[in-house]
Design a protein around this motif. Structure first.
Motif, PDB file in Angstrom:
ATOM      1  N   TRP A  66      -0.257   0.815 -10.286  1.00  0.00           N
ATOM      2  CA  TRP A  66      -1.445   0.964  -9.462  1.00  0.00           C
ATOM      3  C   TRP A  66      -2.602   0.313 -10.213  1.00  0.00           C
ATOM      4  CZ3 TRP A  66       2.370   4.597  -9.538  1.00  0.00           C
ATOM      5  CH2 TRP A  66       2.800   5.111  -8.305  1.00  0.00           C
ATOM      6  N   SER A  93       0.830   5.283   0.513  1.00  0.00           N
ATOM      7  CA  SER A  93       0.076   6.404   1.082  1.00  0.00           C
ATOM      8  C   SER A  93       0.794   7.695   0.750  1.00  0.00           C
ATOM      9  CB  SER A  93      -0.028   6.256   2.603  1.00  0.00           C
ATOM     10  OG  SER A  93      -0.693   5.071   2.938  1.00  0.00           O
ATOM     11  N   PRO A 137      -3.488   0.411  -3.175  1.00  0.00           N
ATOM     12  CA  PRO A 137      -2.711  -0.783  -3.499  1.00  0.00           C
ATOM     13  C   PRO A 137      -1.728  -0.480  -4.616  1.00  0.00           C
ATOM     14  CG  PRO A 137      -5.088  -1.172  -3.787  1.00  0.00           C
ATOM     15  CD  PRO A 137      -4.903   0.262  -3.446  1.00  0.00           C
ATOM     16  N   GLY A 193      -4.224   5.196   1.638  1.00  0.00           N
ATOM     17  CA  GLY A 193      -3.307   4.360   0.889  1.00  0.00           C
ATOM     18  C   GLY A 193      -3.979   3.693  -0.288  1.00  0.00           C
ATOM     19  N   THR A 223       0.845  -1.190   0.000  1.00  0.00           N
ATOM     20  CA  THR A 223       0.000   0.000   0.000  1.00  0.00           C
ATOM     21  C   THR A 223       0.879   1.238   0.000  1.00  0.00           C
ATOM     22  OG1 THR A 223      -1.666  -1.195   1.265  1.00  0.00           O
ATOM     23  CG2 THR A 223      -1.840   1.191   1.241  1.00  0.00           C
TER      24      THR A 223
END
Length: 168
Positions: A92, A65, A76, A74, A63
């Protein structure tokens, strides 16, 4: 690299499929390992972009952030390629479907970063390019100890029209 905004500006070119390629080129006198650290170590990335929690290395998932995004819990992210200290490719998933490539080389005593993102079209391109420019200016501040980029609204007022000339 000079301090001119034009020298730090991303270049947008069309792709054959109608997408757009966004490329930033930045350089510093710092050793390649130091620039790699500024791109990958949470103790440094937190100062300019955010933090990553998860598996490291090619194929790692976790994750990401972003420090300066309001309410960001956040997103993935997958590390597609990781070849320290030369190449990092991040992906992403939907709804972003972003792929970002970070390539480092050494040229004439400087470490050069080539940041590349290919987008499927022009939707949001101005905001995305302005955002990456702002974050890369933050990376520059992390590496040089120089001034941080101005607050977002001021930055967009200054540079947003460069990437989205029709922005009102």
């Amino acid at each position: 690299m000079t301090d001119s905004p034009d020298d730090r500006r991303g270049v947008v070119t069309p792709e054959p499929d109608g997408g757009r390629r966004l490329v930033f080129r930045r350089s510093w006198p710092d050793p390649i390992d130091d620039v790699w650290s500024a791109l990958t170590d949470n103790e440094r990335t937190v100062h300019w972009i955010g933090t990553y929690a998860g598996e490291r290395g090619s194929g790692g998932t976790g994750t990401f952030s972003m420090t300066h995004e309001a309410g960001d819990e956040g997103m993935p992210m997958t590390i597609v390629e990781c070849e320290p200290p030369r190449r990092l490719v991040l992906q992403w998933p939907e709804p972003l479907s972003w792929r970002v490539e970070l390539d480092l080389t050494e040229e004439e005593g400087r470490t050069v970063l080539v940041f590349t993102q290919v987008l499927p079209g022009v939707d949001g391109l101005g905001d995305i390019a302005t955002g990456w420019h702002w974050y890369l200016d933050g990376l520059d501040a992390e590496l040089t100890g120089g001034p941080r980029p101005p607050e977002w609204d001021e930055f967009v007022a200054q540079l947003g029209p460069v990437y989205a000339p029709d922005r009102s």
